[in-house]
Design a protein around this motif. Structure first.
Motif, PDB file in Angstrom:
ATOM      1  N   PHE A 195      45.641  24.014 -61.644  1.00 27.25           N
ATOM      2  CA  PHE A 195      44.561  23.684 -62.590  1.00 27.25           C
ATOM      3  C   PHE A 195      44.948  23.756 -64.061  1.00 27.25           C
ATOM      4  O   PHE A 195      44.120  23.490 -64.935  1.00 27.25           O
ATOM      5  CB  PHE A 195      43.335  24.565 -62.323  1.00 27.25           C
ATOM      6  CG  PHE A 195      42.738  24.341 -60.957  1.00 27.25           C
ATOM      7  CD1 PHE A 195      42.128  23.130 -60.643  1.00 27.25           C
ATOM      8  CD2 PHE A 195      42.794  25.332 -59.983  1.00 27.25           C
ATOM      9  CE1 PHE A 195      41.575  22.912 -59.390  1.00 27.25           C
ATOM     10  CE2 PHE A 195      42.248  25.123 -58.720  1.00 27.25           C
ATOM     11  CZ  PHE A 195      41.634  23.906 -58.415  1.00 27.25           C
ATOM     12  N   TRP A 196      46.180  24.171 -64.376  1.00 33.18           N
ATOM     13  CA  TRP A 196      46.633  24.174 -65.768  1.00 33.18           C
ATOM     14  C   TRP A 196      47.563  23.015 -66.013  1.00 33.18           C
ATOM     15  O   TRP A 196      48.337  22.692 -65.110  1.00 33.18           O
ATOM     16  CB  TRP A 196      47.386  25.483 -66.079  1.00 33.18           C
ATOM     17  CG  TRP A 196      46.491  26.654 -66.339  1.00 33.18           C
ATOM     18  CD1 TRP A 196      45.135  26.640 -66.489  1.00 33.18           C
ATOM     19  CD2 TRP A 196      46.908  28.022 -66.480  1.00 33.18           C
ATOM     20  NE1 TRP A 196      44.687  27.930 -66.712  1.00 33.18           N
ATOM     21  CE2 TRP A 196      45.755  28.788 -66.716  1.00 33.18           C
ATOM     22  CE3 TRP A 196      48.150  28.678 -66.435  1.00 33.18           C
ATOM     23  CZ2 TRP A 196      45.801  30.172 -66.915  1.00 33.18           C
ATOM     24  CZ3 TRP A 196      48.196  30.038 -66.624  1.00 33.18           C
ATOM     25  CH2 TRP A 196      47.032  30.777 -66.862  1.00 33.18           C
ATOM     26  N   PRO A 197      47.554  22.400 -67.197  1.00 34.36           N
ATOM     27  CA  PRO A 197      46.598  22.708 -68.244  1.00 34.36           C
ATOM     28  C   PRO A 197      45.202  22.220 -67.864  1.00 34.36           C
ATOM     29  O   PRO A 197      45.068  21.146 -67.304  1.00 34.36           O
ATOM     30  CB  PRO A 197      47.145  21.951 -69.453  1.00 34.36           C
ATOM     31  CG  PRO A 197      47.983  20.852 -68.892  1.00 34.36           C
ATOM     32  CD  PRO A 197      48.498  21.325 -67.566  1.00 34.36           C
ATOM     33  N   ALA A 231      42.561  37.885 -70.153  1.00 38.77           N
ATOM     34  CA  ALA A 231      42.160  36.545 -69.730  1.00 38.77           C
ATOM     35  C   ALA A 231      43.114  35.542 -70.364  1.00 38.77           C
ATOM     36  O   ALA A 231      43.389  35.620 -71.568  1.00 38.77           O
ATOM     37  CB  ALA A 231      40.729  36.277 -70.172  1.00 38.77           C
ATOM     38  N   VAL A 232      43.662  34.618 -69.543  1.00 34.06           N
ATOM     39  CA  VAL A 232      44.655  33.657 -70.033  1.00 34.06           C
ATOM     40  C   VAL A 232      44.238  32.240 -69.650  1.00 34.06           C
ATOM     41  O   VAL A 232      43.771  32.010 -68.532  1.00 34.06           O
ATOM     42  CB  VAL A 232      46.055  33.932 -69.412  1.00 34.06           C
ATOM     43  CG1 VAL A 232      47.109  33.033 -70.054  1.00 34.06           C
ATOM     44  CG2 VAL A 232      46.443  35.393 -69.563  1.00 34.06           C
ATOM     45  N   ARG A 233      44.418  31.304 -70.587  1.00 33.70           N
ATOM     46  CA  ARG A 233      44.126  29.896 -70.277  1.00 33.70           C
ATOM     47  C   ARG A 233      45.127  28.986 -70.961  1.00 33.70           C
ATOM     48  O   ARG A 233      45.576  29.279 -72.072  1.00 33.70           O
ATOM     49  CB  ARG A 233      42.713  29.534 -70.734  1.00 33.70           C
ATOM     50  CG  ARG A 233      42.361  28.063 -70.540  1.00 33.70           C
ATOM     51  CD  ARG A 233      40.871  27.829 -70.668  1.00 33.70           C
ATOM     52  NE  ARG A 233      40.475  27.151 -71.883  1.00 33.70           N
ATOM     53  CZ  ARG A 233      40.484  25.828 -72.067  1.00 33.70           C
ATOM     54  NH1 ARG A 233      40.905  25.034 -71.110  1.00 33.70           N
ATOM     55  NH2 ARG A 233      40.077  25.298 -73.207  1.00 33.70           N
ATOM     56  N   MET A 234      45.447  27.894 -70.298  1.00 36.75           N
ATOM     57  CA  MET A 234      46.308  26.870 -70.899  1.00 36.75           C
ATOM     58  C   MET A 234      45.482  25.590 -71.024  1.00 36.75           C
ATOM     59  O   MET A 234      45.255  24.898 -70.032  1.00 36.75           O
ATOM     60  CB  MET A 234      47.522  26.648 -70.002  1.00 36.75           C
ATOM     61  CG  MET A 234      48.502  25.659 -70.515  1.00 36.75           C
ATOM     62  SD  MET A 234      50.049  25.848 -69.577  1.00 36.75           S
ATOM     63  CE  MET A 234      50.348  24.169 -69.176  1.00 36.75           C
ATOM     64  N   PRO A 235      44.985  25.280 -72.230  1.00 30.21           N
ATOM     65  CA  PRO A 235      44.125  24.099 -72.395  1.00 30.21           C
ATOM     66  C   PRO A 235      44.906  22.790 -72.272  1.00 30.21           C
ATOM     67  O   PRO A 235      46.113  22.754 -72.551  1.00 30.21           O
ATOM     68  CB  PRO A 235      43.553  24.258 -73.804  1.00 30.21           C
ATOM     69  CG  PRO A 235      44.380  25.272 -74.493  1.00 30.21           C
ATOM     70  CD  PRO A 235      45.155  26.045 -73.476  1.00 30.21           C
ATOM     71  N   SER A 236      44.220  21.724 -71.877  1.00 26.97           N
ATOM     72  CA  SER A 236      44.889  20.425 -71.705  1.00 26.97           C
ATOM     73  C   SER A 236      44.821  19.565 -72.963  1.00 26.97           C
ATOM     74  O   SER A 236      45.542  18.588 -73.078  1.00 26.97           O
ATOM     75  CB  SER A 236      44.260  19.660 -70.533  1.00 26.97           C
ATOM     76  OG  SER A 236      42.908  19.368 -70.825  1.00 26.97           O
TER      77      SER A 236
END
Ligand code: AMP
Ligand code: MG
Length: 356
Positions: free
Chosen positions: A99-101, A126-131
């Protein structure tokens, strides 16, 4: 008051060389401890250096956010996740690769590289890689780790357009990058991977069904976010606050379409009699049936993405128009609709009337 630089991008979906130069300068601001608001595919974020405790403190101050409400660390390259979080659990890599980015945030055990100012004092991060390509470029230019909550004043609906960010944060941050409208318009799905059975702490565009399918087992929502009980304790600290809320009172009316229209008209007629300015959030199918000072059409009842995309914009418009009593239809509660209804219910502070 600081002087806020407004940086308008020429082409946010494929940054031009002038855009890239502007993003390099914005990255430098973050590296020096400053704050920059920027677009992502979900909502606008307010970015600071995630590894600098002073930057995280500055983010809380600029938003007026309680400091026990942790920030999401944004990365631009998959291998960087392992520099801030323990990625050893197989599900972490599996979900990241799938699901990343994209609009999914993972909660994982925090490494010591992450200041506890960023995690709101927790040992998880909390970690996220935006697209969004603008976000990715900015994160790289800022050193790879950008703490970014939504770029609104605490308590207001999240911003889905640079205009909303300017309204809330001009004079409080160093720069605002204007990349136009955010495609999704609601915050990321948060998945907790620090418990044995992965659990959704905040619903979003990545649905429970998509996560369950990826993991080969059913992924449930934190029961506290579905409950309207005042003493329910959601595990994502941010979900406990009154949130996303317009300034007027908001009531959701749920039930069969004809009765809903009649009930909303009745509630708003009473409010109008009391001298209040009234508003309705309506689906395209029913919009013509209402009598109110302002009626905003949120999209087609069957189109969850359209409804989600327009929700915060409409809540803010209600504020701009000074609407005091707002009624909203209830929308489909499946798939991405779960996220839409979660935000709408929070905005309404639990006010939901069911009619048959
Ligand atoms: P926002 O930055 O406005 O999208 O809010 C971030 C959300 O992520 C809030 O609801 C936080 O409570 C949640 N969050 C961030 N870090 C953690 C964590 N370590 N554990 C649980 N929830 C978190
Ligand atoms: Mg927020």
């Amino acid at each position: 008051m600081v002087k806020t630089r407004i940086i308008k991008l020429e082409n946010p979906s494929a940054p031009t060389s002038a855009d890239r130069e502007a993003l390099r300068e914005a990255g430098e601001i973050i590296q020096k401890g400053g704050l920059v608001a920027f677009p992502t595919e979900t909502v606008y974020g307010l970015g600071g250096d995630a590894l600098n405790p002073a930057s995280s403190k500055a983010i809380y101050a600029a938003k007026g956010r309680p400091s026990d409400n942790p920030l999401i660390v944004h990365i631009a390259d998959l291998q960087d996740a392992g520099r801030v979080a323990d990625m050893s659990r197989p599900e972490a890599m599996l979900l990241a690769k799938r699901f990343w980015p994209g609009p999914m945030t993972l909660v994982l055990p925090a490494l010591d590289t992450v200041p506890r100012e960023t995690t709101g004092g927790l040992d998880t991060v909390a970690v996220r890689m935006p697209s969004d390509p603008t976000a990715a470029e900015l994160i790289r230019r800022a050193g790879g780790f950008v703490a970014a909550p939504s770029a609104n004043l605490s308590g207001r609906p999240s911003p889905t357009d640079a205009e909303h960010v300017i309204q809330d944060l001009e004079g409080r941050v160093d720069a605002i990058i204007d990349g136009g409208d955010n495609p999704i318009g609601l915050e990321s799905t948060i998945v907790d991977l620090t418990v044995e059975d992965p659990m959704i702490l905040r619903p979003g565009y990545i649905t429970p069904e998509m996560l369950s399918e990826a993991l080969g087992k059913k992924v449930e929502l934190d029961p506290a976010i579905l409950s309207m009980a005042a003493d329910a304790k959601p595990k994502a600290p941010g979900m406990k606050y009154r949130h996303y809320a317009p300034k007027g009172s908001l009531t959701i009316v749920k039930g069969n379409p004809k009765t809903v229209v009649a009930k909303i008209n009745e509630l708003l007629a009473d409010a109008a009699k009391a001298g209040k300015k009234t508003g309705v959030i309506a689906t395209k199918e029913l919009a013509l049936g209402y009598k109110a000072d302002v009626i905003y059409c949120i999209g087609s009842a069957g189109d969850e993405a359209e409804v989600g995309h327009n929700l915060y914009r409409i809540l803010r418009k209600m504020d701009d128009e000074g609407v005091e009593v707002i009624c909203s239809e209830a929308f489909a509660d499946s798939g991405f609709g779960k996220a839409v209804m979660n935000r709408l219910r929070k905005a309404a502070g639990g006010e939901m009337i069911e009619v048959s």
